[in-house]
Structures are given as structure tokens and as C-alpha cells.
Design an enzyme around this catalytic site. Structure first.
Site, PDB file in Angstrom:
ATOM      1  N   LYS A 104      74.685 -15.808  36.632  1.00 56.20           N
ATOM      2  CA  LYS A 104      75.450 -17.064  36.692  1.00 56.20           C
ATOM      3  C   LYS A 104      74.828 -18.094  35.753  1.00 56.20           C
ATOM      4  O   LYS A 104      73.607 -18.214  35.699  1.00 56.20           O
ATOM      5  CB  LYS A 104      75.446 -17.614  38.119  1.00 56.20           C
ATOM      6  N   ASP A 138      79.164 -14.138  35.528  1.00 51.56           N
ATOM      7  CA  ASP A 138      80.003 -14.411  36.700  1.00 51.56           C
ATOM      8  C   ASP A 138      80.702 -15.754  36.538  1.00 51.56           C
ATOM      9  O   ASP A 138      80.223 -16.630  35.811  1.00 51.56           O
ATOM     10  CB  ASP A 138      79.147 -14.481  37.971  1.00 51.56           C
ATOM     11  N   MET A 139      81.821 -15.931  37.252  1.00 51.35           N
ATOM     12  CA  MET A 139      82.500 -17.224  37.209  1.00 51.35           C
ATOM     13  C   MET A 139      82.211 -17.981  38.503  1.00 51.35           C
ATOM     14  O   MET A 139      82.358 -17.426  39.588  1.00 51.35           O
ATOM     15  CB  MET A 139      84.011 -17.033  37.029  1.00 51.35           C
ATOM     16  N   ARG A 189      86.352  -9.259  33.749  1.00 53.49           N
ATOM     17  CA  ARG A 189      86.452  -8.806  35.146  1.00 53.49           C
ATOM     18  C   ARG A 189      87.436  -9.737  35.840  1.00 53.49           C
ATOM     19  O   ARG A 189      87.279 -10.956  35.772  1.00 53.49           O
ATOM     20  CB  ARG A 189      85.098  -8.889  35.844  1.00 53.49           C
ATOM     21  N   LYS A 192      89.864 -12.409  42.586  1.00 50.06           N
ATOM     22  CA  LYS A 192      90.762 -13.423  43.157  1.00 50.06           C
ATOM     23  C   LYS A 192      90.115 -14.805  43.115  1.00 50.06           C
ATOM     24  O   LYS A 192      90.791 -15.811  42.930  1.00 50.06           O
ATOM     25  CB  LYS A 192      91.112 -13.056  44.602  1.00 50.06           C
ATOM     26  N   LYS A 206      97.615 -16.819  49.908  1.00 50.85           N
ATOM     27  CA  LYS A 206      97.321 -15.449  49.464  1.00 50.85           C
ATOM     28  C   LYS A 206      98.448 -14.848  48.615  1.00 50.85           C
ATOM     29  O   LYS A 206      98.190 -14.153  47.641  1.00 50.85           O
ATOM     30  CB  LYS A 206      97.044 -14.584  50.706  1.00 50.85           C
ATOM     31  N   THR A 231      88.327  -5.910  43.200  1.00 53.39           N
ATOM     32  CA  THR A 231      88.965  -6.298  44.461  1.00 53.39           C
ATOM     33  C   THR A 231      88.771  -5.188  45.487  1.00 53.39           C
ATOM     34  O   THR A 231      88.571  -4.029  45.121  1.00 53.39           O
ATOM     35  CB  THR A 231      90.476  -6.550  44.244  1.00 53.39           C
ATOM     36  N   ARG A 293      79.243 -16.797  51.205  1.00 53.63           N
ATOM     37  CA  ARG A 293      80.584 -16.597  50.621  1.00 53.63           C
ATOM     38  C   ARG A 293      81.228 -15.332  51.203  1.00 53.63           C
ATOM     39  O   ARG A 293      82.426 -15.301  51.441  1.00 53.63           O
ATOM     40  CB  ARG A 293      80.499 -16.495  49.093  1.00 53.63           C
ATOM     41  N   ARG A 294      80.406 -14.309  51.448  1.00 55.74           N
ATOM     42  CA  ARG A 294      80.959 -13.073  52.023  1.00 55.74           C
ATOM     43  C   ARG A 294      81.441 -13.311  53.458  1.00 55.74           C
ATOM     44  O   ARG A 294      82.440 -12.766  53.880  1.00 55.74           O
ATOM     45  CB  ARG A 294      79.909 -11.936  52.019  1.00 55.74           C
TER      46      ARG A 294
HETATM   47  C1  LIG Z   1      82.577  -6.788  41.665  1.00 54.40           C
HETATM   48  C2  LIG Z   1      82.995  -8.150  42.087  1.00 54.40           C
HETATM   49  C3  LIG Z   1      82.524  -9.254  41.415  1.00 54.40           C
HETATM   50  C4  LIG Z   1      82.918 -10.537  41.779  1.00 54.40           C
HETATM   51  N1  LIG Z   1      82.558 -11.606  41.001  1.00 54.40           N
HETATM   52  C5  LIG Z   1      83.056 -12.836  41.285  1.00 54.40           C
HETATM   53  C6  LIG Z   1      82.843 -13.948  40.429  1.00 54.40           C
HETATM   54  O1  LIG Z   1      82.183 -13.855  39.381  1.00 54.40           O
HETATM   55  N2  LIG Z   1      83.388 -15.147  40.793  1.00 54.40           N
HETATM   56  C7  LIG Z   1      84.147 -15.298  41.920  1.00 54.40           C
HETATM   57  O2  LIG Z   1      84.641 -16.397  42.178  1.00 54.40           O
HETATM   58  N3  LIG Z   1      84.355 -14.261  42.749  1.00 54.40           N
HETATM   59  C8  LIG Z   1      83.841 -13.049  42.468  1.00 54.40           C
HETATM   60  N4  LIG Z   1      84.096 -11.996  43.321  1.00 54.40           N
HETATM   61  C9  LIG Z   1      84.670 -12.254  44.668  1.00 54.40           C
HETATM   62  C10 LIG Z   1      86.173 -12.322  44.654  1.00 54.40           C
HETATM   63  O3  LIG Z   1      86.601 -13.485  43.995  1.00 54.40           O
HETATM   64  C11 LIG Z   1      86.740 -12.325  46.097  1.00 54.40           C
HETATM   65  O4  LIG Z   1      86.267 -13.439  46.775  1.00 54.40           O
HETATM   66  C12 LIG Z   1      86.395 -11.099  46.914  1.00 54.40           C
HETATM   67  O5  LIG Z   1      86.415  -9.950  46.139  1.00 54.40           O
HETATM   68  C13 LIG Z   1      87.394 -10.921  48.079  1.00 54.40           C
HETATM   69  O6  LIG Z   1      88.694 -10.764  47.586  1.00 54.40           O
HETATM   70  P1  LIG Z   1      89.491  -9.377  47.531  1.00 54.40           P
HETATM   71  O7  LIG Z   1      90.016  -9.216  46.156  1.00 54.40           O
HETATM   72  O8  LIG Z   1      88.645  -8.268  48.002  1.00 54.40           O
HETATM   73  O9  LIG Z   1      90.771  -9.610  48.422  1.00 54.40           O
HETATM   74  P2  LIG Z   1      90.991 -10.185  49.903  1.00 54.40           P
HETATM   75  O10 LIG Z   1      92.461 -10.358  50.028  1.00 54.40           O
HETATM   76  O11 LIG Z   1      90.100 -11.347  50.158  1.00 54.40           O
HETATM   77  O12 LIG Z   1      90.502  -8.994  50.817  1.00 54.40           O
HETATM   78  C14 LIG Z   1      91.156  -7.728  50.862  1.00 54.40           C
HETATM   79  C15 LIG Z   1      90.438  -6.846  51.872  1.00 54.40           C
HETATM   80  O13 LIG Z   1      89.112  -6.560  51.404  1.00 54.40           O
HETATM   81  C16 LIG Z   1      88.180  -6.551  52.470  1.00 54.40           C
HETATM   82  N5  LIG Z   1      87.198  -7.637  52.267  1.00 54.40           N
HETATM   83  C17 LIG Z   1      87.275  -8.620  51.349  1.00 54.40           C
HETATM   84  N6  LIG Z   1      86.190  -9.414  51.422  1.00 54.40           N
HETATM   85  C18 LIG Z   1      85.411  -8.920  52.413  1.00 54.40           C
HETATM   86  C19 LIG Z   1      84.169  -9.298  52.971  1.00 54.40           C
HETATM   87  N7  LIG Z   1      83.477 -10.337  52.520  1.00 54.40           N
HETATM   88  N8  LIG Z   1      83.666  -8.541  53.984  1.00 54.40           N
HETATM   89  C20 LIG Z   1      84.338  -7.468  54.448  1.00 54.40           C
HETATM   90  N9  LIG Z   1      85.533  -7.070  53.967  1.00 54.40           N
HETATM   91  C21 LIG Z   1      86.069  -7.782  52.972  1.00 54.40           C
HETATM   92  C22 LIG Z   1      88.997  -6.757  53.737  1.00 54.40           C
HETATM   93  O14 LIG Z   1      89.334  -5.474  54.208  1.00 54.40           O
HETATM   94  C23 LIG Z   1      90.219  -7.501  53.225  1.00 54.40           C
HETATM   95  O15 LIG Z   1      91.329  -7.329  54.065  1.00 54.40           O
HETATM   96  C24 LIG Z   1      83.751 -10.706  42.925  1.00 54.40           C
HETATM   97  C25 LIG Z   1      84.225  -9.592  43.614  1.00 54.40           C
HETATM   98  C26 LIG Z   1      83.888  -8.336  43.211  1.00 54.40           C
HETATM   99  C27 LIG Z   1      84.455  -7.170  43.944  1.00 54.40           C
END
Ligand SMILES: Cc1cc2nc3c(=O)[nH]c(=O)nc-3n(C[C@H](O)[C@H](O)[C@H](O)COP(=O)(O)OP(=O)(O)OC[C@H]3O[C@@H](n4cnc5c(N)ncnc54)[C@H](O)[C@@H]3O)c2cc1C
Length: 313
Positions: A104, A138-139, A189, A192, A206, A231, A293-294
Site C-alpha cells: 500500500k 493495492d487500492m 486487479r 469490489k 450491492k 472476488t 475490514r474482513r
Molecule cells: C486478492 C484480493 C485483493 C484485494 N485487494 C483489495 C484492494 O487493494 N483494495 C480494496 O479496496 N479491496 C481489496 N480487496 C477486497 C475487496 O474489495 C472486497 O472487499 C472483498 O473481496 C469482498 O468482496 P467479494 O468480491 O468477495 O464479494 P461480496 O459480495 O462481499 O462477498 C461474496 C461472498 O464471499 C464471501 N466473503 C466475502 N468476504 C468475506 C469475508 N471477509 N469473510 C468470509 N467470507 C467472505 C461470502 O461467502 C460472501 O457471500 C481484495 C480482495 C481480494 C480477493
């Protein structure tokens, strides 16, 4: 009206600022092999990260390692973080794992002094180049979107090609950013978006975020350079698979990415189906904001944390 998801995100982002909670979590979260933070964080040391990465690679997954840290407050701290990253390259280089890291810009001093941050990034990219690492920037949250893209484009113009960027589908601006990154030939990359953003800056529901994700995914698959579809959402993954198949884009021209400890079943299933999957492996002592955040993404994770704490007694 804000949805429940936005409210819980806001709540966890507020808690992420609590020094008391941070101290408490830091004391217990990583204490033993099954402490709660280990579900999402590979460990506090580079050795633990390497062990986690090796285990993933043995299962056919690729990795990107994130040495956790963000928002340093002084030039000296930014320098320390930069040196630490450079040291980590050395430790990872001989470990037999993918040469791929994520970082970052606020970790490198973006909020302190932009020029220093760019210098630090260049130091890291020079070392990465010498050791053949790819560096993903990362963003972070929206006050840093434009400047992060700006810094990325600056180093790109200076000839650095071992770096890539992240775009967030919750930001309406990302569609045009994706077209610009495609024109550069930069690796993107797509995510969401993980931060709590105000109405007017980011889509709040969403359906809109998902629809934008699909549109940008298509733009990147059609005209981008080895995009990463990051995702855990089965609907997004299915949309990417269908679109790529329809357009004759073979599975070696893009990859899926997921976070360490999340949807391991889906990671395995995609690998079995012949798709490339890279897992984002965070490690280091500064894991608290990432961890929060998670939790904010899925409040059900709180139940998991409480159960782990009770189990440990
Ligand atoms: C490799 C990677 C790099 C990333 N880098 C960045 C970045 O640089 N900047 C940024 O803003 N965001 C980043 N993110 C986070 C991203 O923006 C989302 O917040 C995150 O991935 C959750 O969104 P989703 O696409 O999984 O969809 P969602 O609609 O949020 O989730 C879909 C499904 O995924 C599962 N899930 C999602 N999150 C969780 C969780 N925390 N614990 C358990 N299950 C979960 C659940 O089953 C959920 O129903 C990154 C994500 C990934 C995978």
C-alpha cells in the site's frame, strides 16, 4: 437508506480506529496456532508467511504476499517500511514461492510526502526488478484513489513494468480508469472495494457494485493485460467464466484471486476446473486494520472470533 452491509462496514471501520481494541486483539489474536486472527492472517513473521505460501502452492494455487502495514505518519517510518519490504524480497527470493507481492502506498509515506513515497516505491521496484518480483499496488480508500493512480502512471511512464494496480467497482470512476489502464497495457486487479465510502463517491448497494464489477471485468478481459478477477462471489466468478468462454479468452490470459482463509472450497474447485487462482497472503505484526475490514465484510465472522476466544479461554 443505507443497507445493513453499509452500516456494519461503518461500525467495523470505526472500531478499527480503537487503540484499546487493537491492543487487546494484538495480545490474543495470534497467540497460538488456532487463535482467531490466524484464519485470515498467515502469521506475524516472514517464515510463517513462507510456510503458508508453500502449503497453498502445493495445492496448485499461486500466491501474492502482503507485508501488512498502512498509514505511516513520518518519513522515518516510511523509510523503515521500505527497508523492511526490501529485506523481505531477500527472504522470499530463495524460498521457492511465487515472486509476487502486494503493498500500500500509505505504507511508503503517501500521506506524509508524495515525492518521498514515489522514491520509496522506486527503491522497492528496483529491488523487485533485480529479483524478478511483480509488485501489486493495492487500492486504499477514496481520498487516495486519484493520487495512487497518478503515482502508478508516473512510474509507468518512467519505464517500470513490474508493477500493477487495483480498481474498485464500487467507484463509478473505475470504468474509465479501466479503459485508461488497458490503453497503457497495465495489469489490473479488479475488486469490489473494501472501505466505507460516502454516497456520491461510491455505489452504496450491492446490485450496483456487482453490475459495475461485471462491466469492468468485461472491459479488462477484452482489452486488458492479464487481469486479475479478485472476488469470492460465485456470481461474479460465473459471469467471468461465461464471458471468457463466449469470447474465446483462454484461462491462461487472466486469473482469479481470493483472500487467505476465505472460500477455500471455491479456491480448490476453480483450481480443479483448470483456472488460475492466486491467494493474497497477508502477514506481519500490523494486521489489525486488515482483520477489521474482513470482519466488516461479513459480520458472521464475529461469531467465529467469539467462538475462538471462548475456546481458548
Ligand atoms: C486478492 C484480493 C485483493 C484485494 N485487494 C483489495 C484492494 O487493494 N483494495 C480494496 O479496496 N479491496 C481489496 N480487496 C477486497 C475487496 O474489495 C472486497 O472487499 C472483498 O473481496 C469482498 O468482496 P467479494 O468480491 O468477495 O464479494 P461480496 O459480495 O462481499 O462477498 C461474496 C461472498 O464471499 C464471501 N466473503 C466475502 N468476504 C468475506 C469475508 N471477509 N469473510 C468470509 N467470507 C467472505 C461470502 O461467502 C460472501 O457471500 C481484495 C480482495 C481480494 C480477493
Amino acid at each position: 437508506m443505507l443497507g445493513l452491509g453499509a452500516v456494519s462496514k461503518a461500525f467495523f471501520h470505526a472500531l478499527a480506529g480503537s487503540q484499546f481494541l487493537k491492543r487487546l486483539a494484538s495480545r490474543y489474536g495470534m497467540r497460538s496456532g488456532d487463535s482467531f486472527a490466524r484464519r485470515f492472517i498467515a502469521g506475524e513473521t516472514v517464515e510463517e508467511a513462507i510456510a503458508a505460501a508453500r502449503a497453498l502452492q502445493q495445492r496448485g494455487l499461486s500466491v501474492t504476499l502482503d507485508y501488512l502495514g498502512e498509514s505511516v505518519r513520518t518519513i522515518a517510518e516510511a523509510d523503515t517500511a521500505t527497508r523492511a519490504y526490501i529485506r523481505v524480497f531477500g527472504q522470499l527470493a530463495g524460498a521457492g514461492i511465487d515472486h509476487n507481492i502486494s503493498l500500500k502506498l500509505t505504507q511508503l509515506g503517501l500521506t506524509v510526502d508524495r515525492a518521498t513515497c514515489v522514491d520509496n516505491l522506486r527503491r522497492i521496484l528496483d529491488e523487485a526488478d533485480a529479483r524478478q518480483f511483480f509488485v501489486r499496488i493495492d487500492m486504499e480508500d477514496s481520498p487516495f484513489t486519484a493520487v495512487t493512480l497518478d503515482v502508478f502512471e508516473t512510474i509507468w511512464q518512467q519505464g517500470y513494468r513490474n508493477a500493477g494496480i487495483v480498481l474498485q467497482s464500487y467507484l463509478p470512476r473505475s470504468e474509465s480508469d479501466a479503459a485508461r489502464m488497458n490503453a497503457l497495457g497495465a495489469r489490473v486487479r479488479l475488486v469490489k472495494g473494501a472501505y466505507q465510502e460516502p454516497r456520491g463517491v461510491a455505489y452504496q448497494n450491492k446490485t450496483e457494485v456487482d453490475a459495475a464489477f461485471v462491466r469492468i471485468m468485461q472491459v479488462l478481459l477484452m482489452g486488458g493485460n492479464y487481469p486479475a478477477i479478485a472476488t469470492h462471489d460465485p456470481a461474479m466468478i460465473e459471469a467471468a467464466r461465461i464471458f471468457a468462454r463466449e469470447k474465446g479468452i483462454s484461462p491462461d490470459r487472466y486469473e482469479f484471486q481470493m483472500l487467505y482463509g476465505i472460500r477455500r472450497d471455491l479456491q480448490a474447485a476453480l483450481t480443479r476446473d483448470g483456472f488460475r487462482v492466486r491467494v493474497y497472503v497477508p502477514f506481519g505484526r500490523e494486521w489489525f486494520p486488515y482483520f477489521m475490514r474482513r470482519l466488516g465484510e461479513r459480520p458472521a465472522n464475529v461469531g467465529f472470533v467469539i467462538r475462538s476466544v471462548l475456546r481458548e479461554g
